[in-house]
Design a protein around this motif. Structure first.
Motif, short mmCIF file in Angstrom:
data_model
loop_
_atom_site.label_atom_id
_atom_site.label_comp_id
_atom_site.label_asym_id
_atom_site.label_seq_id
_atom_site.Cartn_x
_atom_site.Cartn_y
_atom_site.Cartn_z
N ARG A 271 -3.73 4.94 -9.05
CA ARG A 271 -4.41 5.84 -10.00
C ARG A 271 -3.42 6.55 -10.92
O ARG A 271 -3.83 7.19 -11.90
CB ARG A 271 -5.21 6.92 -9.26
CG ARG A 271 -6.13 6.44 -8.17
CD ARG A 271 -7.28 5.58 -8.67
NE ARG A 271 -8.38 5.57 -7.74
CZ ARG A 271 -8.46 4.84 -6.64
NH1 ARG A 271 -7.45 4.06 -6.31
NH2 ARG A 271 -9.53 4.90 -5.86
N LEU A 272 -2.13 6.48 -10.63
CA LEU A 272 -1.16 7.25 -11.40
C LEU A 272 -1.05 6.79 -12.85
O LEU A 272 -0.57 7.53 -13.71
CB LEU A 272 0.22 7.19 -10.73
CG LEU A 272 0.30 7.81 -9.33
CD1 LEU A 272 1.73 7.72 -8.80
CD2 LEU A 272 -0.17 9.26 -9.34
N SER A 273 -1.51 5.58 -13.13
CA SER A 273 -1.51 5.11 -14.52
C SER A 273 -2.41 5.98 -15.39
O SER A 273 -2.25 6.02 -16.62
CB SER A 273 -1.96 3.65 -14.59
OG SER A 273 -3.26 3.49 -14.07
N ASN A 274 -3.36 6.68 -14.77
CA ASN A 274 -4.24 7.57 -15.52
C ASN A 274 -3.50 8.77 -16.11
O ASN A 274 -4.05 9.50 -16.94
CB ASN A 274 -5.37 8.10 -14.62
CG ASN A 274 -6.32 7.01 -14.18
OD1 ASN A 274 -6.54 6.05 -14.91
ND2 ASN A 274 -6.89 7.15 -12.99
N LEU A 275 -2.26 8.97 -15.66
CA LEU A 275 -1.48 10.12 -16.10
C LEU A 275 -0.46 9.77 -17.18
O LEU A 275 0.33 10.62 -17.60
CB LEU A 275 -0.75 10.75 -14.90
CG LEU A 275 -1.66 11.32 -13.80
CD1 LEU A 275 -0.85 11.66 -12.56
CD2 LEU A 275 -2.38 12.56 -14.32
N ALA A 328 3.88 -4.01 -5.17
CA ALA A 328 4.12 -2.91 -4.23
C ALA A 328 4.01 -1.54 -4.89
O ALA A 328 3.62 -0.57 -4.24
CB ALA A 328 5.51 -3.07 -3.60
N GLY A 329 4.35 -1.46 -6.16
CA GLY A 329 4.26 -0.18 -6.85
C GLY A 329 2.85 0.22 -7.21
O GLY A 329 2.61 1.36 -7.62
N ILE A 330 1.91 -0.70 -7.04
CA ILE A 330 0.49 -0.43 -7.29
C ILE A 330 -0.26 -0.34 -5.98
O ILE A 330 -0.99 0.61 -5.71
CB ILE A 330 -0.14 -1.53 -8.18
CG1 ILE A 330 0.68 -1.74 -9.45
CG2 ILE A 330 -1.59 -1.18 -8.50
CD1 ILE A 330 0.26 -2.97 -10.23
N TRP A 331 -0.08 -1.38 -5.16
CA TRP A 331 -0.74 -1.47 -3.86
C TRP A 331 0.32 -1.61 -2.77
O TRP A 331 0.90 -2.69 -2.60
CB TRP A 331 -1.69 -2.67 -3.84
CG TRP A 331 -2.77 -2.57 -4.88
CD1 TRP A 331 -3.75 -1.62 -4.96
CD2 TRP A 331 -2.99 -3.47 -5.99
NE1 TRP A 331 -4.55 -1.86 -6.04
CE2 TRP A 331 -4.11 -2.98 -6.70
CE3 TRP A 331 -2.35 -4.61 -6.45
CZ2 TRP A 331 -4.61 -3.61 -7.84
CZ3 TRP A 331 -2.83 -5.23 -7.59
CH2 TRP A 331 -3.95 -4.73 -8.27
N ASN A 348 7.56 1.77 -8.22
CA ASN A 348 6.64 2.41 -9.17
C ASN A 348 7.47 3.30 -10.10
O ASN A 348 8.04 4.30 -9.67
CB ASN A 348 5.59 3.23 -8.43
CG ASN A 348 4.48 3.71 -9.36
OD1 ASN A 348 4.74 4.26 -10.43
ND2 ASN A 348 3.24 3.51 -8.94
N SER A 349 7.52 2.93 -11.36
CA SER A 349 8.37 3.65 -12.32
C SER A 349 7.89 5.06 -12.60
O SER A 349 8.63 5.87 -13.16
CB SER A 349 8.44 2.86 -13.64
OG SER A 349 7.14 2.73 -14.21
N PRO A 353 12.08 7.59 -6.20
CA PRO A 353 12.17 6.99 -4.86
C PRO A 353 11.93 7.99 -3.74
O PRO A 353 11.28 7.66 -2.74
CB PRO A 353 13.59 6.45 -4.83
CG PRO A 353 13.93 6.17 -6.25
CD PRO A 353 13.25 7.25 -7.04
N GLU A 354 12.43 9.23 -3.89
CA GLU A 354 12.23 10.21 -2.84
C GLU A 354 10.76 10.61 -2.70
O GLU A 354 10.29 10.91 -1.61
CB GLU A 354 13.09 11.46 -3.08
CG GLU A 354 12.88 12.15 -4.41
CD GLU A 354 13.83 11.66 -5.50
OE1 GLU A 354 14.06 12.42 -6.46
OE2 GLU A 354 14.32 10.52 -5.37
N GLN A 355 10.00 10.56 -3.82
CA GLN A 355 8.57 10.82 -3.75
C GLN A 355 7.84 9.67 -3.07
O GLN A 355 6.91 9.88 -2.29
CB GLN A 355 8.00 11.05 -5.14
CG GLN A 355 8.41 12.35 -5.81
CD GLN A 355 7.84 12.46 -7.20
OE1 GLN A 355 8.01 11.57 -8.04
NE2 GLN A 355 7.14 13.55 -7.46
N MET A 356 8.27 8.45 -3.39
CA MET A 356 7.66 7.29 -2.74
C MET A 356 7.86 7.36 -1.23
O MET A 356 6.97 7.01 -0.45
CB MET A 356 8.25 6.01 -3.31
CG MET A 356 7.63 4.73 -2.78
SD MET A 356 5.93 4.46 -3.34
CE MET A 356 6.23 3.48 -4.82
#
Length: 413
Positions: A271-275, A328-331, A348-349, A353-356
């Motif tokens: 869902r982060l693409s919405n941002l 992997a960055g989406i699902w 996920n760009s 990485p620390e948030q992931m």
């Protein structure tokens, strides 16, 4: 002249024979999903093209995007008709029902070439019957909290990450900051997952709170817990947020976190693409209480497809390590080789990485999927009638959860 005419006839005969052969080498396949995101569909389409090249055939693929809220209903109708998809996504809650229906082809042989042992056994649990594999999970994606940092600053309220650092990130503090933000800014403190937490996402909305309080819908032995003291207390907390505090986007209100109309929401990294177009700062973290729901999705092949063998092989290829690494960055993957890699943390760009690691990977470790059952579609429909009674200010939460429990017990006992 005769030689030339004979050669021409020979060439025409070769072409006539070749045309049907070429036509037979092109396979038409339809894949049903609940995503309509163009970039995601383009990525999935590239996997189909790669597979076609490996097989030396042409594939004319059509993606059918079915709205999540009507996905199971519409898909089941299609599978009974003449325009059924050859491959389709399956929700985790419906896994036992789809396996029992016979609509999923066995994938054991097709999957053998793509290291099935690399898929974590826990992720595979819902998609196997004995040793037979009927769908391959491609996503084990936890629901995480997404929040508007600017609104927290405007309200003078500690952010979720600051509360995590203080070891005070609970649903009680979540309630407190939601009200503080609403009182200070006039903006809703919280919007439920996809704005649909009162409808088809009711369990995605309530179960993280319920499980953090020590309750559940039902356990692995079929014991119904939704009307336990712990479960009722959790639902009461959320109900009070909506109707006492007035801090949550209420039923019928279409205010959206993604337009800045709420300070927090629950979603997955897809869902982060919405941002991408927002002008305010945002962050992500684990849900309060550290009991997130994991949304799991698998890809299966329709057993009634006229191209079932190709469909099964394509399902295996699209869930291979190579493909899993690229989505992997989406699902978030179920393949250990990808999930355990440093590449996953940078996949996920939009997030560091620390948030992931702290939000997504940590939530995969502590989260659980929604409860599943062979009759889940019927359970969901009947339970919704009871859940709908919750959404008014004077609702007797304990009595309504007893009604929900009665529905669950009528199927589980």
């Amino acid at each position: 002249m005769k030689k030339w005419f004979a050669a021409l006839l020979t060439l025409m005969l070769v072409l006539a024979l070749a045309v049907p052969a070429m036509a037979e080498d092109t396979v038409a396949l339809k894949i049903a999903t609940w995503t309509s995101n163009e970039s995601q569909l383009e990525l999935l389409g590239s996997f189909v093209e790669e597979f076609a090249q490996l097989k030396g055939i042409g594939i004319d693929v059509t993606f059918e995007s079915i709205d999540y809220n009507e996905y199971n209903t519409k898909l089941l109708l299609e599978l009974q008709g003449s325009d059924a998809p050859d491959l389709y996504w399956v929700l985790e809650t419906s896994a036992p029902a789809f396996i029992a229906s016979g609509n999923l082809a066995k994938l054991n042989d097709a999957l053998a070439a793509y290291d099935p042992d690399d898929i974590s056994e826990g992720a595979f649990a819902l998609w196997k019957d004995g040793e037979d594999v009927y769908a391959v999970p491609f996503s084990t994606s936890p629901f995480i909290l997404i929040y508007n940092v600017d609104l927290f600053r405007q309200a003078g309220v500690k952010t979720p990450d600051e509360l995590i650092a203080e070891d005070s990130w609970t649903w009680e503090t979540f309630r407190e900051i939601s009200k503080q933000i609403k009182d200070a800014t006039g903006v809703w403190g919280y919007q439920t997952v996809d704005g649909d937490g009162y409808n088809t996402r009711v369990l995605h909305n309530l179960l993280p709170i319920i499980r953090a309080f020590g309750g559940d819908a039902w356990d692995e032995d079929g014991n119904v817990l939704i009307d336990s003291e712990e479960s009722v207390a959790a639902v009461q907390l959320f109900h009070d947020m909506v109707y006492v505090d007035g801090s949550v986007v209420p039923p019928g209100d279409e205010s959206s976190f993604y337009t800045g109309a709420a300070a927090m929401t629950v979603g997955q990294i897809s869902r982060l693409s919405n941002l991408d177009e927002v002008t305010w700062e945002w962050g992500i973290c684990t849900l309060p209480g550290n009991s997130p729901v994991i949304g799991q999705a698998a890809l299966g092949a329709f057993s009634g497809s006229k191209n079932v063998e190709i469909a099964a092989e394509l399902a295996a290829y699209m869930t291979s390590e190579s493909c899993a690494a690229r989505i992997a960055g989406i699902w978030p993957p179920t393949r250990k080789a990808v999930l355990d890699s440093d590449d996953f943390l940078t996949s996920n760009s939009r997030i560091a990485p620390e948030q992931m690691k702290s939000a997504v990977a940590a939530s995969i470790e502590t989260g659980r999927v929604l409860p599943a059952h062979v009759l889940y579609p019927q359970i969901e429909v009947e339970a919704k009638i009871a859940y709908d009674k919750l959404w008014n200010a004077n609702a007797d939460v304990a009595a309504i959860m007893k009604d929900v429990a009665d529905v669950y017990r009528s199927y589980l006992n």
